[in-house]
Enzyme design. Structure first.
Site, PDB file in Angstrom:
ATOM      1  N   HIS A  57       1.029  -1.211  -0.087  1.00 50.30           N
ATOM      2  CA  HIS A  57       0.017   0.207  -0.085  1.00 50.30           C
ATOM      3  C   HIS A  57       0.747   1.423  -0.145  1.00 50.30           C
ATOM      4  O   HIS A  57       2.080   1.044   0.148  1.00 50.30           O
ATOM      5  CB  HIS A  57      -0.951  -0.092   1.239  1.00 50.30           C
ATOM      6  N   HIS A  62       6.035   2.501   3.999  1.00 50.45           N
ATOM      7  CA  HIS A  62       6.097   1.310   3.362  1.00 50.45           C
ATOM      8  C   HIS A  62       6.788   1.231   2.109  1.00 50.45           C
ATOM      9  O   HIS A  62       7.017   0.552   1.387  1.00 50.45           O
ATOM     10  CB  HIS A  62       4.789   0.208   3.231  1.00 50.45           C
ATOM     11  N   HIS A 115      -7.413  -0.242   5.358  1.00 45.08           N
ATOM     12  CA  HIS A 115      -6.307   0.436   5.964  1.00 45.08           C
ATOM     13  C   HIS A 115      -6.347   1.551   4.968  1.00 45.08           C
ATOM     14  O   HIS A 115      -6.121   2.781   5.311  1.00 45.08           O
ATOM     15  CB  HIS A 115      -5.159  -0.287   6.173  1.00 45.08           C
ATOM     16  N   HIS A 172       4.615  -4.617  10.563  1.00 48.80           N
ATOM     17  CA  HIS A 172       4.878  -3.798  12.046  1.00 48.80           C
ATOM     18  C   HIS A 172       5.085  -4.831  13.008  1.00 48.80           C
ATOM     19  O   HIS A 172       4.429  -5.773  13.349  1.00 48.80           O
ATOM     20  CB  HIS A 172       4.148  -2.636  12.374  1.00 48.80           C
TER      21      HIS A 172
END
Length: 256
Positions: A57, A62, A115, A172
């Protein structure tokens, strides 16, 4: 086609990316790229050269290392078609219908929005591994920034439908914090209590809590357990639809 070598690489404050290496071909990939420096150091140490970057994403923790890695290695960058405008470095756009592979290992793309609206999960069926980014965490799930609870529950359900022995790598190291919250939601869950003790031991030793498995998450992660009568009773939602129970659990975690 050899077995994949997997390196779980800590990046930034609490991020992970994963390096995949296929020894027969020498092909190497990373799942997400929070930090170019961390990835380059890990690759140099092993004598590997990066060929592909897979992005789950668009969030910068990221994608922050993508441009430098792409320029340095000439690597291709694969990511969600729905977020192409927000990840301009992409060279291959994918959806759930895409045919995808790495070094001869098939990859299924699961569209897992919530998300972010274009979030994807990469599932390697022959290897029994899935890279869930910030959708499913160990004992938790991602915050719902762009979607809604029903959408996020649908995404989590897709991951939960994978075989129980599927190894899950997420983005994470949040497990200890998630574990403490999970105990407030389902304190009578013996499997959860055992797992929390294991997580505490791992973190005290500075070790990662990943990978987890689909089966372990289904047994202990409250975000995958809205069907639990004990959870429903504790939060006053007996008999409510699963996605609504999930939404309430997410709301409680946001306030924790």
């Amino acid at each position: 086609m050899g077995a994949l070598q997997i390196v779980l690489l800590p990046c930034l404050a609490d991020n992970y990316c994963v390096i995949l290496h296929e020894p027969d071909s020498g092909e190497t990939a990373v799942i997400d790229a929070p930090s170019a420096a961390a990835v380059k150091a890990a690759l140099s140490e092993r004598g590997w050269r990066l060929n592909q970057i897979f992005v789950t994403h668009h969030h910068t923790d990221h994608t922050g290392g993508i441009d430098e890695l792409k320029a340095f290695y000439g690597a291709s960058v694969t990511g969600p078609e729905a977020e192409a405008e927000r990840i301009p470095s992409l060279t291959k756009l994918v959806t759930a219908k895409s045919e995808l592979s790495f070094a001869g290992h098939p990859i299924e793309v699961l569209e897992t929005p919530g998300h972010t609206l274009g979030h994807v999960t990469y599932y390697f069926p022959n290897d029994g591994i899935a890279f869930t980014g910030d959708t499913l965490f160990s004992l938790g799930c991602g915050k719902i920034f762009e979607g809604d609870p029903e959408m996020m529950w649908g995404s989590l359900s897709k991951i939960a439908a994978l075989p129980d022995d599927t190894q899950i790598y997420c983005g994470h190291e949040y497990t200890l914090n998630n574990a403490r919250f999970a105990l407030t939601i389902e304190p009578e869950n013996d499997a959860l209590k055992k797992r929390v003790a294991e997580v505490e031991t791992l973190r005290a030793a500075g070790r990662p809590t990943l990978p987890t498995t689909v089966g372990l998450e289904k047994a202990t992660n409250p975000f995958l357990r809205p069907q639990s009568r004990s959870i429903q009773a504790r939060i006053g939602m007996l008999g409510a639809p699963e996605w609504e129970v999930f939404a309430r659990i997410r709301q409680l975690k946001n306030k924790a």
